[in-house]
Structures are given as structure tokens and as C-alpha cells.
Scaffold this active site. Structure first.
Site, short mmCIF file in Angstrom:
data_model
loop_
_atom_site.label_atom_id
_atom_site.label_comp_id
_atom_site.label_asym_id
_atom_site.label_seq_id
_atom_site.Cartn_x
_atom_site.Cartn_y
_atom_site.Cartn_z
N LYS A 81 24.55 43.57 23.52
CA LYS A 81 23.39 44.36 23.08
C LYS A 81 22.10 43.68 23.57
O LYS A 81 22.10 43.10 24.65
CB LYS A 81 23.43 44.55 21.56
N ASN A 120 30.04 43.15 23.91
CA ASN A 120 28.80 43.90 24.07
C ASN A 120 27.68 43.09 23.44
O ASN A 120 27.56 43.04 22.22
CB ASN A 120 28.95 45.27 23.38
N GLY A 156 28.13 46.53 13.12
CA GLY A 156 27.11 45.60 12.65
C GLY A 156 27.00 45.51 11.14
O GLY A 156 26.02 44.96 10.61
N SER A 191 32.49 45.56 13.78
CA SER A 191 32.70 44.37 12.95
C SER A 191 34.03 43.67 13.22
O SER A 191 34.68 43.17 12.30
CB SER A 191 32.55 44.72 11.46
N GLY A 228 30.67 43.34 19.24
CA GLY A 228 29.23 43.12 19.32
C GLY A 228 28.88 41.72 18.85
O GLY A 228 29.03 40.74 19.59
N HIS A 253 27.26 54.65 23.70
CA HIS A 253 27.29 53.83 22.48
C HIS A 253 26.47 54.51 21.38
O HIS A 253 25.43 55.12 21.67
CB HIS A 253 26.73 52.43 22.77
N GLU A 307 24.46 53.42 19.30
CA GLU A 307 23.05 53.00 19.24
C GLU A 307 22.23 53.73 20.29
O GLU A 307 21.07 54.09 20.05
CB GLU A 307 22.95 51.47 19.40
N GLU A 310 34.62 53.67 17.81
CA GLU A 310 33.71 52.82 17.03
C GLU A 310 33.11 53.62 15.88
O GLU A 310 32.11 54.33 16.07
CB GLU A 310 32.56 52.33 17.92
P1 PGA Z 1 29.68 44.83 16.05
O1 PGA Z 1 29.27 45.87 17.20
O2 PGA Z 1 30.91 44.12 16.54
O3 PGA Z 1 28.49 43.90 15.94
O4 PGA Z 1 29.95 45.61 14.82
C1 PGA Z 1 30.26 46.57 17.90
C2 PGA Z 1 29.61 47.48 18.91
O5 PGA Z 1 28.58 48.09 18.59
O6 PGA Z 1 30.12 47.65 20.04
#
Ligand code: PGA
Length: 253
Positions: free
Chosen positions: A6, A4, A172, A212, A233, A94, A96, A166
Site C-alpha cells: 500500500k 501489498n 486492515g 488481516s 497488507g 483493490h 481501497e 478480500e
Molecule cells: P491487510 O490488507 O492484510 O492489512 O488486512 C490486505 C489487503 O488489503 O490486501
């Protein structure tokens, strides 16, 4: 294993990343592991063209969709448009999108139905906040999100779903869930799917862990029986690190 991206990578960078990624993976690894990349909307056409032209065995994914096929929805991108670009997987709900863009359980359910209407596969994201986890409410939060999103779906549809567990506190932050916690929650997701749609559907649905994920922790997460894949991500932006995560999947899968 899904990357992803983003709001990262221009279409030039997206093309380069896909080309580098495929060079770092063997045909056998790409045969063992299904890989999807989810660039921003403006990159989709470029990524699709490279994947088609070079016959790259990777799926094109989107990060979101609107639920109507066309109409006066300024700024929105429709599932019909995604399907025409041979998008296979669409991330829906998601955290976000839920937190920053007002996504609700209702809009998540509409988007899921829209993705399925165009024969694409949703990657439905669910997960709890740190406060919810510390209060012992992780399983019930995720269960409620699954009920709200999948309640209206015919049970047969659940078996072809991807659900990404998640935890919001892990996204993140550099603080991934431990393999044991990821396993516990992915098993809870599967058991809720079984309640909603039956054991067979729950078994064939794929459950990803996201938050992460790095080349350093992917193997131990993938070794857990209910972790079928990862939604990555930050570590998917770089071809070397995403390739290493895919390779961990090929070994542990
Ligand atoms: P991250 O994001 O791997 O940067 O923690 C994962 C995601 O939001 O799908």
C-alpha cells in the site's frame, strides 16, 4: 503469496525489506512458494534492481495501473511502464481503489485488459462489505464483480488469472475471515470462474484470500483446499512476519 505494501515504505525501506525477506527464507521455501512484493510506484525501480542484481526469486508487483499506454493522463502510470520494469503481477480493483479513488467495474475491466496486453498477470480483487455479508449477499456480490470484470475476457485468459477474495470488513481490521468462511468464498469464486470460462480454467486460476492475514492465521487459511495463496497488507511490511507467512504457505501449500 503477495505482499501489498500500500502507501508504505520509501524506496530505501523497500530495498531493506526485500533484502531482509530473502535472508529469512530458504531457497527451498522460495522454490515452493511464489512470492510477489507490491511496493508503491516510486519504489518499483529500486526493488526491481535489487531483485535482478541479487538474482532473488521473487516477483515484482504493482498495486494499480492506468489502462492507456501513454498520453495526457497527469499522475497516472501506464502498464507499458510497469512491463518495462519487469513487473509480473498487478493488483487490479483493490477495495481501497474502489472506495477511495472511484474505481468502478468498468475501469477494473479496462485495467485487466491492459495488464494482460502487456503479458503481466492481474490480481483481481473482489469482496463484500459487512452489510452485504450480514444480509446474505456475499456470494452474489462477488459473483457480480467477477462477471463485470471478466465478462469481456476470452475464456482462455481466465486460467492464468489470480483472483484475491478480500472481504472489505477484514482488510486492515485485525478481523480475518475464518478459514471455513474463506474456503466457502474462494470455492464460490472458483465455481463462478468455471461458469465463465470452464472447469479447466477455474482449476488453473489461483485464488488468494486477503484481509488481516498474519503469521498466526496463515497456516489455517492456507490449509483450505480452495485457498491457493494470500494477499497480505499490514503483515507484509515487516520482513519477519511476511517471511513467516511465506513459510506457512510452504508448509501448507
Ligand atoms: P491487510 O490488507 O492484510 O492489512 O488486512 C490486505 C489487503 O488489503 O490486501
Amino acid at each position: 503469496m503477495s505482499g501489498n505494501w500500500k502507501m508504505n515504505h520509501t524506496h530505501f525501506e523497500a530495498i531493506q525489506t526485500v533484502q531482509k525477506l530473502v535472508l529469512r527464507l530458504t531457497p527451498r521455501e522460495l522454490d515452493l512458494v511464489e512470492v510477489s512484493v507490491h511496493p508503491p510506484f516510486t519504489d518499483l525501480r529500486s526493488v526491481q534492481t535489487v531483485i535482478d542484481a541479487d538474482d532473488i526469486p521473487m516477483a515484482v508487483g504493482a498495486q494499480d495501473t492506468y489502462w492507456e499506454d501513454q498520453g495526457p493522463f497527469t499522475g497516472a502510470v501506464s502498464p507499458l511502464m510497469l512491463a518495462k520494469l519487469t513487473v509480473s503481477y498487478v493488483i487490479v480493483g483493490h477495495s481501497e481503489r474502489r472506495r477511495l479513488f472511484g474505481e468502478t467495474d468498468e475501469t477494473v475491466a479496462l485495467k485487466l485488459a491492459a495488464v494482460r496486453r502487456h503479458a503481466m498477470t492481474p490480481i483481481l480483487c473482489v469482496g463484500e462489505t459487512l452489510e452485504e455479508r450480514e444480509a446474505g449477499g456475499a456470494v452474489s456480490k462477488v459473483g457480480a464483480q467477477l462477471d463485470a470484470a471478466l465478462g469481456a475476457l476470452e475464456p482462455g485468459a481466465v486460467g492464468s488469472l489470480v483472483v484475491a477474495y478480500e472481504p472489505i470488513w477484514a482488510i486492515g481490521t485485525g478481523r480475518n475471515a475464518s478459514p471455513g468462511d474463506a474456503q466457502e468464498m474462494c470455492a464460490a469464486v472458483r465455481s463462478r470462474l468455471a461458469t465463465l470460462a470452464g472447469v479447466e480454467a477455474a482449476r488453473s486460476a489461483r485464488v488468494q484470500y486477503g484481509g488481516s492475514v498474519t503469521p498466526g492465521n496463515a497456516a489455517s487459511l492456507m490449509a483450505e483446499p480452495d485457498v491457493d495463496g494470500t494477499l497480505v497488507g499490514g503483515a507484509s511490511l515487516d520482513a519477519d512476519s511476511f517471511a513467516a507467512i511465506v513459510q506457512a504457505g510452504a508448509r501448507e501449500g
